[in-house]
Design an enzyme around this catalytic site. Structure first.
Site, PDB file in Angstrom:
ATOM      1  N   GLU A   1      -0.563  -7.457   5.657  1.00 32.29           N
ATOM      2  CA  GLU A   1      -0.999  -6.193   5.023  1.00 32.29           C
ATOM      3  C   GLU A   1      -2.219  -5.626   5.754  1.00 32.29           C
ATOM      4  O   GLU A   1      -2.343  -4.415   5.936  1.00 32.29           O
ATOM      5  CB  GLU A   1      -1.304  -6.456   3.542  1.00 32.29           C
ATOM      6  CG  GLU A   1      -1.892  -5.300   2.754  1.00 32.29           C
ATOM      7  CD  GLU A   1      -0.872  -4.226   2.403  1.00 32.29           C
ATOM      8  OE1 GLU A   1      -0.369  -3.570   3.336  1.00 32.29           O
ATOM      9  OE2 GLU A   1      -0.599  -4.045   1.208  1.00 32.29           O
TER      10      GLU A   1
ATOM     11  N   THR B   1      -2.775   4.626   5.027  1.00 35.12           N
ATOM     12  CA  THR B   1      -3.702   3.945   4.111  1.00 35.12           C
ATOM     13  C   THR B   1      -5.103   3.848   4.721  1.00 35.12           C
ATOM     14  O   THR B   1      -6.102   4.130   4.045  1.00 35.12           O
ATOM     15  CB  THR B   1      -3.176   2.533   3.782  1.00 35.12           C
ATOM     16  OG1 THR B   1      -1.910   2.675   3.150  1.00 35.12           O
ATOM     17  CG2 THR B   1      -4.104   1.794   2.847  1.00 35.12           C
TER      18      THR B   1
HETATM   19  N1  HSE Z   1      -5.522  -0.174  -3.061  1.00 34.26           N
HETATM   20  C1  HSE Z   1      -5.004   0.339  -1.833  1.00 34.26           C
HETATM   21  C2  HSE Z   1      -5.571   1.730  -1.615  1.00 34.26           C
HETATM   22  C3  HSE Z   1      -3.508   0.392  -1.918  1.00 34.26           C
HETATM   23  O1  HSE Z   1      -5.497   2.528  -2.544  1.00 34.26           O
HETATM   24  O2  HSE Z   1      -6.077   2.005  -0.543  1.00 34.26           O
HETATM   25  C4  HSE Z   1      -2.851   0.876  -0.676  1.00 34.26           C
HETATM   26  O3  HSE Z   1      -2.664  -0.143   0.251  1.00 34.26           O
END
Ligand code: HSE
Length: 309
Positions: free
Chosen positions: A128, A181
């Site tokens: 990830e 992201t």
């Molecule tokens: N918690 C993460 C974000 C989830 O909002 O950036 C996406 O990978």
């Protein structure tokens, strides 16, 4: 057992108030992967269908998490991986998480389950991190465990499984634009005002209590995000309108799924979730942005074996 086919589900991270800690699992969309033992050592990705992703294990999310487990366990065999991607990368419904948990879950099954699901999630964090440039597990945990999960701590990794109220359904709209992201994390403020923090942790605590007690009114009044959504929502076309219409149609709450661009709503009952979907569709039908929608019961099982031989 030499070969296994698995279903690795899509997930919704953050769930409005729980940035980087809360998530839930979907069952109407996910990837499939085939993992095979080989006599030749190492990890090889031999097939990728659906989207254009790197074949080199070190550059592929599924490959990186597989290597993390492989290099720790040092088994006396190797593995081939086939990836059938149905979750678009950059969609906000846990595409990289599905890849990251899929490879290690499949390898673990073929090796007679030397690791538990928390340990597997730790290996998945490495994959990830390749995609989001940050080690977080809020998509990985629900994909691995199913239902709602809360990541109490990443280091050491501690995951809490939260009960899922029986009548809870998710509606997702995925506008076909890509939001990376890493970029949507970079725009977030490094500090938050104390009053916002108080509101947010009150909502997280209340949401967890609402999920434990199937208190839909409490779930509804807790699904608010005063910290992240105001910064990210401007990058999602029609976000305010979608949220407003979802709530008018009866949704308990509506927010950004993960880092977007997907938008999720939670509803009590399938019929309301379908009404919410119809309203979301109506809004995007008036634009030239392609989109997909899903209505899903919360998947309480998580990643699963489809077949093996
Ligand atoms: N918690 C993460 C974000 C989830 O909002 O950036 C996406 O990978």
């Amino acid at each position: 057992m030499n070969e296994i086919k698995i279903f690795s589900p899509a997930t919704v991270a953050n769930v409005s108030c729980g940035f980087d800690v809360l998530g839930f699992c979907l069952n109407s969309v996910g990837d499939e992967m085939v993992i095979r033992k080989t006599s030749e050592k190492g990890i090889k990705i031999i097939r990728i269908e659906g989207f254009d992703l790197p074949f080199e294990a070190e550059k592929n999310v599924a490959g990186v998490s597989a290597l993390a487990m492989y290099n720790t366990l040092k088994p006396d065999c190797g593995f081939e991986i086939e990836i059938y991607k149905f979750i678009k990368p950059g969609s906000g419904i846990g595409s990289s998480a599905a890849s990251a948990v899929g490879s290690v879950f499949g390898m673990n099954e073929l090796l007679g389950k030397p690791y538990n699901r928390t340990e597997l999630t730790e290996f998945s964090i490495k994959g990830e991190a390749l995609a989001s440039k940050c080690e977080h597990a809020d998509n990985l945990a629900p994909a691995m465990f199913g239902g709602f999960t809360l990541v109490k701590s990443v280091c050491p990794l501690e995951i809490l499984q939260i009960p899922t109220p029986h009548h809870l359904y998710a509606t997702i709209i995925h506008p076909q634009i890509e939001i990376k992201t890493a970029e949507s994390r970079a725009i977030l403020p490094k500090e938050v005002p104390l009053q916002d923090a108080i509101t947010q942790w009150a909502n997280v605590g209340s949401l967890i209590h609402g999920l434990h007690t199937s208190n839909y009114e409490l779930i509804k009044s807790s699904l608010h995000d005063v910290i992240v959504e105001p910064h990210r929502s401007q990058f999602i076309p029609n976000f305010d309108e979608v949220k407003n219409e979802a709530l008018v149609a009866g949704a308990l709450g509506c927010g950004i799924s993960g880092s977007g661009p997907s938008i999720f709503a939670l509803s009590e009952g399938f019929d309301t979730a379908k009404k919410v979907e119809a309203e979301m569709k109506k809004i995007f039908s008036n634009t030239d942005i392609a989109f997909e929608t899903y209505v899903s019961k919360i998947n309480t099982e998580g990643i699963k074996v489809l077949s093996s031989k």
